[in-house]
Design a protein around this motif. Sequence first.
Motif, short mmCIF file in Angstrom:
data_model
loop_
_atom_site.label_atom_id
_atom_site.label_comp_id
_atom_site.label_asym_id
_atom_site.label_seq_id
_atom_site.Cartn_x
_atom_site.Cartn_y
_atom_site.Cartn_z
N THR A 238 0.81 -1.22 0.00
CA THR A 238 0.00 0.00 0.00
C THR A 238 0.84 1.26 0.00
O THR A 238 0.47 2.25 -0.63
N THR A 239 1.97 1.25 0.70
CA THR A 239 2.79 2.46 0.84
C THR A 239 4.09 2.41 0.06
O THR A 239 4.73 3.44 -0.15
N GLY A 240 4.49 1.20 -0.36
CA GLY A 240 5.78 1.06 -1.02
C GLY A 240 6.93 0.94 -0.05
O GLY A 240 8.10 0.85 -0.45
N LEU A 241 6.62 0.94 1.24
CA LEU A 241 7.64 0.87 2.29
C LEU A 241 7.30 -0.22 3.29
O LEU A 241 6.13 -0.52 3.51
N THR A 242 8.31 -0.78 3.91
CA THR A 242 8.05 -1.64 5.05
C THR A 242 7.69 -0.75 6.23
O THR A 242 8.00 0.45 6.22
N PRO A 243 7.04 -1.28 7.26
CA PRO A 243 6.75 -0.45 8.44
C PRO A 243 8.00 0.19 9.03
O PRO A 243 7.96 1.36 9.45
N SER A 244 9.11 -0.52 9.06
CA SER A 244 10.35 0.04 9.62
C SER A 244 10.87 1.19 8.78
O SER A 244 11.32 2.21 9.30
N GLN A 245 10.79 1.06 7.43
CA GLN A 245 11.22 2.15 6.56
C GLN A 245 10.31 3.36 6.73
O GLN A 245 10.79 4.51 6.78
N TYR A 246 9.02 3.12 6.85
CA TYR A 246 8.08 4.22 7.05
C TYR A 246 8.37 4.94 8.36
O TYR A 246 8.32 6.16 8.43
N ARG A 247 8.68 4.17 9.40
CA ARG A 247 9.01 4.77 10.71
C ARG A 247 10.22 5.69 10.60
O ARG A 247 10.22 6.78 11.19
N GLN A 248 11.22 5.28 9.86
CA GLN A 248 12.41 6.10 9.70
C GLN A 248 12.09 7.41 8.98
O GLN A 248 12.55 8.48 9.37
N ILE A 249 11.28 7.31 7.91
CA ILE A 249 10.91 8.52 7.17
C ILE A 249 10.00 9.42 8.00
O ILE A 249 10.14 10.63 7.99
#
Length: 256
Positions: A238-249
């Motif tokens: 859905t976002t193109g990111l893993t949850p961990s990557q999204y957290r970093q951004i």
Amino acid sequence: MKSMHTANHETTRAALGLAVADPFFAEGLFDALPDVVFFVKDGEGRYVVVNQTLVQRCGQRHKSALIGRTPAEVFAHPFGQTYYAQDLLVLAGDNDIEDQLELHLYPNRDPGWCLTRKAALRDAQGRIVGLTGISRDLAMADKKNPAYRKVAAAVTVIHEQYGQPLQLAELARIANMSIAQIERYFLRIFHLTPRQMIIQTRVDAASRMLNGDASVAEIAQACGYGDHSAFTRQFKATTGLTPSQYRQIAAGRSGD
């Protein structure tokens, strides 16, 4: 056997196609749609045609900043790589993409929900030579629809109980509709299927929680995913990111 009407239509269509000087005539029309991204890419996934909305979403002023480049060269990491990988699957003939629910982060880092479609372009021999696609911003709900109040009752349950198993049959019962009716009215009113709205609600909740200290496993459980890996797959789709990557951004966004 084709009817005379169908044969005449195909002949007329072919003749018009040969007569049109610019096969990308739709570019100007899509420039007038601020809530729709439009693009055509070549067989290597490089932009050939883009509309002004896409240019603005990429934080650019001119179309020339995108033409001849792939999404991996235009969008920030890792978003561009994700979009490019999606393009390569379409170009490989694996599958066209129909109404993929996606959460995009724009250059100002504001999130926006879209429905994306991508389709392969083929030559006269059926070989894939490129792809085209659109990404539509989710429209506001049609509150004037006579069925809005009934469907809104089911939406309230989704928003309040997204952490619980949600069955379409139960949502239909709450709305006092059949399953076919609630699916039809969801699309008319919210431009989403019930399943897409459940995904949207859960991912929205998860993205907020990722700004906190809860672990990814805890967030998955809180958002209705008993399986940590299933949550990660859905979130990335859905976002193109893993949850961990999204957290970093998200951490970088909150620190701006």
